[in-house]
Structures are given as C-alpha cells and as structure tokens.
Design a protein around this motif. Structure first.
Motif, PDB file in Angstrom:
ATOM      1  N   ALA A 228       0.817  -1.214   0.000  1.00 45.17           N
ATOM      2  CA  ALA A 228       0.000   0.000   0.000  1.00 45.17           C
ATOM      3  C   ALA A 228       0.849   1.262   0.000  1.00 45.17           C
ATOM      4  N   ASP A 229       2.066   1.185   0.556  1.00 46.34           N
ATOM      5  CA  ASP A 229       2.923   2.371   0.616  1.00 46.34           C
ATOM      6  C   ASP A 229       3.732   2.576  -0.666  1.00 46.34           C
ATOM      7  N   GLY A 230       3.507   1.732  -1.674  1.00 41.84           N
ATOM      8  CA  GLY A 230       4.197   1.870  -2.943  1.00 41.84           C
ATOM      9  C   GLY A 230       5.395   0.955  -3.124  1.00 41.84           C
ATOM     10  N   ALA A 231       5.828   0.269  -2.087  1.00 45.34           N
ATOM     11  CA  ALA A 231       6.979  -0.627  -2.195  1.00 45.34           C
ATOM     12  C   ALA A 231       6.623  -1.879  -2.997  1.00 45.34           C
ATOM     13  N   ILE A 232       7.628  -2.471  -3.615  1.00 43.71           N
ATOM     14  CA  ILE A 232       7.477  -3.696  -4.400  1.00 43.71           C
ATOM     15  C   ILE A 232       8.454  -4.731  -3.860  1.00 43.71           C
ATOM     16  N   GLY A 233       7.973  -5.951  -3.707  1.00 39.16           N
ATOM     17  CA  GLY A 233       8.820  -7.068  -3.324  1.00 39.16           C
ATOM     18  C   GLY A 233       8.870  -8.098  -4.428  1.00 39.16           C
ATOM     19  N   VAL A 234      10.039  -8.691  -4.659  1.00 33.19           N
ATOM     20  CA  VAL A 234      10.211  -9.718  -5.684  1.00 33.19           C
ATOM     21  C   VAL A 234      10.781 -10.972  -5.022  1.00 33.19           C
ATOM     22  N   ILE A 235      10.094 -12.067  -5.242  1.00 39.91           N
ATOM     23  CA  ILE A 235      10.431 -13.360  -4.639  1.00 39.91           C
ATOM     24  C   ILE A 235      10.807 -14.304  -5.775  1.00 39.91           C
TER      25      ILE A 235
END
Length: 331
Positions: A228-235
């Motif tokens: 929601a805060d704009g961060a992106i995670g890649v797994i």
C-alpha cells in the motif's frame, strides 16, 4: 539458550517424505536435550531407510506411535497435503510438533492446527530457518534503523539445481501431494524474508511460474508483491540452477545487498556510489532450539507461528495468481 528440559525430550520422526526429514532427525540425535526414539512413514521402504540411517527403530503404526508414553514430541516431514491430518493426530495425542514448512496447504487448515494446539497446550514451531540467520538479523536492523530511507524495493532469490541435476526426489513434482513446485517449497524462504523486510501483508500478489523440465509443477518461479505504501517485493525460487542466495533492499536514502557467495552485507548511499561492509552477527538460536524452549517454558513462539500463517497465505495467493494469470488481492 537455557536448559530446555530436565531430561531429554523424546522425539519421533513422523514422515520421511521431505528431503529435510533426515536433517531434523540428525538435529534430534545431536541435540543434548533431545532423544530420537522412533521413525514412521507410510512408505515402509522410505521409512526403514531413514531409520537405518539414524539408528532409530521403524514402525508402520502411526496411531500406536502417537499413543506411546515414551514419545513426547514429533517432527513432521510428511507430504504437505497430509499436514493437517497428521499434525492434528499428533496434537490430539498430546505431542508437541516441529514441522517442515508449509504448516498446511491452506490458511484455514493452518488456523485449525494452531487452534487445536492452543487448546491442548501443545507447542508447535515451523521450520523457517533463514529468519534466524545472522544476515536476516543484520538486514532487519538496517531496515528498522531507517538509514535506507523510505523502502522502495526488496528482492530475495534462492535456487538450487535439484530438478536439472536429478537429486531432488520425483515426488516433489507431484501436485497432488506437494501442493506446488519450486515456489511452494524452496520459495517459502524468500517469501518470509520479503515479508520480514517489507511487511507481512502486501496488497497484491502476481506470479509467473514455468517448468523448464516439463514437469507438472513449476521448477522456477517469480512472485511480485505490491504494498500500500508503494513498495514492491520480488520473490524468486528455482530448482533449475544453482545460484548464490541473494538479498537486495533499496530505499530513497540507500541500498543494501547480501549474497552467500561472499557472506558480506554491503550498504551504499542514495546514489549507490559508495559501498561499505556492515557487520553480520552470529546466527540466533534456530527453529529447533526455539521449539525446545517453547516446550520448556510452556510459551507459544508467537512470532514464528504468525509468520508461518502469513507465509501460507502468500504462497496460496501466489499459486492462485499463477493459475489465473491475474494479480490476486492478498486480503
């Protein structure tokens, strides 16, 4: 770690399906406060082989094993699809449980297991080993310290060549028992690490699964989570190449990288021009030690179990995103 029990905890192995069954059996054999008393598996040949390797007697009678008064606890390494039933039986029999991830195939089943354990006063801990490694502690301290600024991106990759080199058992590619492929098994570790870095509850989950070897489940996968805060995670996870385990975290004020190729944690400024090494502490007590402590103190390892449930939730969402080719609402 304090002495967890006045006498050794008597542990039985329940299931030799997972490749880590032998690792946990050896953990029991080597631990000064635990004793391995028996091995069970629904495949007699597989179970007898593990029993032979560990020197513990093999039994084909699960109900009889769980009824024994000389068994205090069990390590569960059956196929994932059997977890709810087998862990439920162990808890109902009054046994403490250390289990391989995933805790269960669905969040509802995971909640059912933990509700039963709490009602019975039994301690459950899930094997989430990389949470307790020194680099995870160091990364968390940097992130929590705020020196990276507002976090924008985190990526964690873990892979091995089990599918292409042929050492991973073929049962790991059976969707009926394994529930999934590389992401559902090996990918659990990048999942819970990204959740630790960016937060347990993203808004959306997208996934790309592929099978390089043509099997019925993914042998390599990429999952993207949006916050929601704009961060992106890649797994990232894979069974088709042996690459260094890698963590990358980027923020508005700096960046962080870790790789087991070097064992170094590196930090940079906002421009990425000046890098320096940061200390990596020793590993914390591992999940097995945390389990024995939880039993001895009659205290639930709440952090471990909350992370295990959210791990299950995200893996289920990723599998659905890959199946449908859509971004899945995490809630």
């Amino acid at each position: 770690m304090p002495d967890p029990t006045p006498s050794p905890l008597r542990v039985a192995v329940v299931g030799a399906w997972h490749v880590h069954a032998g690792d946990y059996a050896r953990r029991t054999l080597e631990h000064p406060h635990a004793e391995l008393v028996a091995v069970w598996d629904d495949d007699p040949e597989r179970g007898a082989a593990l029993a032979g390797d560990t020197g513990a007697p093999f039994t084909q009678d699960l109900a009889g094993l769980l009824a024994r008064s000389d068994v205090d606890a069990v390590t569960i390494t059956t196929e994932t699809v059997a977890h709810r039933e087998v862990i439920g039986q162990a808890i109902a029999a009054g046994k403490h449980v250390f289990t391989e991830k995933l805790l269960a195939p669905t969040v509802a089943e995971a909640d059912e297991i933990l509700t039963a354990a709490r009602a019975a006063g039994r301690q459950v801990v899930v094997s989430l080993p990389r949470l307790y490694h020194g680099y995870a502690t160091a990364v968390t301290e940097v992130v929590d310290g705020g020196t990276l600024g507002r976090l924008t991106y985190a990526r964690v990759r873990l892979s091995h060549d089990g599918a292409t080199a042929g050492w991973l058992p073929e049962r790991f590619f059976d969707p009926a028992t394994a529930i999934g492929g590389a992401l559902t098994d090996l990918g659990c570790h990048p999942v819970y690490l990204v959740q630790r870095i960016l937060g347990s509850t993203p808004q959306t989950v997208s996934a790309t699964y592929r099978s390089l070897t043509g099997r019925d489940v993914d042998d390599h996968a990429v999952v993207t989570v949006g916050y929601a805060d704009g961060a992106i995670g890649v797994i990232e996870a894979g069974f088709v190449s042996a690459n260094p385990f890698t963590i990358e975290v980027f923020g508005t004020e700096g960046s962080l990288t870790y790789s087991d190729a070097t064992g170094e944690l590196l930090l940079s400024d906002a421009k990425g021009r000046s890098w320096h090494a940061a200390p990596v502490p020793a590993d914390a007590p591992d999940a097995y030690d945390r389990w024995l402590t939880a039993i001895a103190t009659e205290t639930e390892d709440t952090d471990n179990l909350e992370r295990a449930v959210e791990l299950t939730r995200l893996v289920v969402a990723a599998n659905e995103a890959a199946r449908t080719g859509t971004a899945v609402d995490y809630a």
